[in-house]
Design an enzyme around this catalytic site. Sequence first.
Site, short mmCIF file in Angstrom:
data_model
loop_
_atom_site.label_atom_id
_atom_site.label_comp_id
_atom_site.label_asym_id
_atom_site.label_seq_id
_atom_site.Cartn_x
_atom_site.Cartn_y
_atom_site.Cartn_z
CB SER A 192 -1.00 0.61 1.25
OG SER A 192 -1.30 1.66 1.22
NE ARG A 196 -4.57 -2.04 1.18
CZ ARG A 196 -4.65 -0.85 0.31
NH1 ARG A 196 -3.66 -1.65 -0.16
NH2 ARG A 196 -5.36 -0.77 0.09
CG HIS A 211 -10.42 -0.37 -1.39
ND1 HIS A 211 -10.02 0.29 0.04
CD2 HIS A 211 -9.51 0.34 -2.20
CE1 HIS A 211 -8.87 0.66 0.03
NE2 HIS A 211 -8.64 0.99 -1.61
CD GLN A 225 -10.42 4.09 -3.11
OE1 GLN A 225 -8.93 4.28 -2.94
NE2 GLN A 225 -10.24 5.53 -3.61
CG ASP A 253 -8.98 -0.99 -8.92
OD1 ASP A 253 -7.57 -0.66 -9.35
OD2 ASP A 253 -9.67 -1.41 -9.18
CB CYS A 303 -8.91 3.58 -6.59
SG CYS A 303 -8.22 2.15 -7.06
NE ARG A 354 -8.93 5.66 1.13
CZ ARG A 354 -7.49 4.62 0.38
NH1 ARG A 354 -7.35 4.59 -0.19
NH2 ARG A 354 -7.25 3.29 1.95
#
Length: 261
Positions: free
Chosen positions: A9, A60, A87, A90, A179, A219, A247
């Site tokens: 991430s 996550r 998610h 997001q 995405d 995203c 975010r």
Amino acid sequence: MAMIFAKPSMRTRVSFETGFFLLGGHAIYLGPDDIQMGKREETRDVARVLSRYNDIIMARVFAHQDILDLAKFSTVPVVNGLTDYNHPCQIMADVLTIIEHIGQIEGTKVVYVGDGNNVVHSWLLMAAVIPFHFVCACPKGFEPDKKTVEKAQQAGISKIEITNDPKEAVKGADVVYSDVWASMGQKEEADSRRKIFQGFQVDENLMKIAGPKAYFMHCLPAERGVEVTDGVVEAPNSIVFPQAENRMHAQNAVMLHLLGV
Ligand code: CP
Ligand code: NVA
């Protein structure tokens, strides 16, 4: 806050860590090799031990069941930082971004083009709560989870369409959303998906069909030249960076809410 990361991430880690610091808190990063949840130690034990050192847990993970187990056994709030299934942080940031740029989410047409993945499931769950028009255009066989689509449709809040025709789908869109075609954990399928997903790239032509009012969202991370062209990411109507910034703001609101402050 304990932050458990079984996957890589950038945004989620940095936005939570920085955001929590700005709220006066301290965040501890636990990477894939640190606690090895489910391998070195059972998830239910991780949940109960971390609850004794922390006021909040963010995770996550791969299997969605892992976040459910964490939430079940933890005595402090658990925030979903992405699972194979969804998610949510997001999409909360995405809705905030749409409100900032369009004025409201109600009534807008959001067209997602690509794989019917975790991000789509969170869009669908959002559509079960707030009224807007959500369209997912994906290749045959890559549609989102049927039960989640039904749940969103049965809520009767939003107009929801699942289609295999991206060109038709984007007409009149307020937002075209993309995405990656192969999510974390699916990277070995990346080559085969590139062939199957031909026609689902968000390029200048698709944005032209969408029309002049359409914003582009993603995203991130984006694979430029795969699911989206470099030109679309860099165009003036691309709002991917305010989206990424949001975010942090959206998650800070979630954390304040959960901590009751
Ligand atoms: N969008 C998002 O969650 O990005 P990271 O994978 O970098 O956290
Ligand atoms: N669908 C992507 C989102 C990354 C933020 C993944 O799960 O890898």
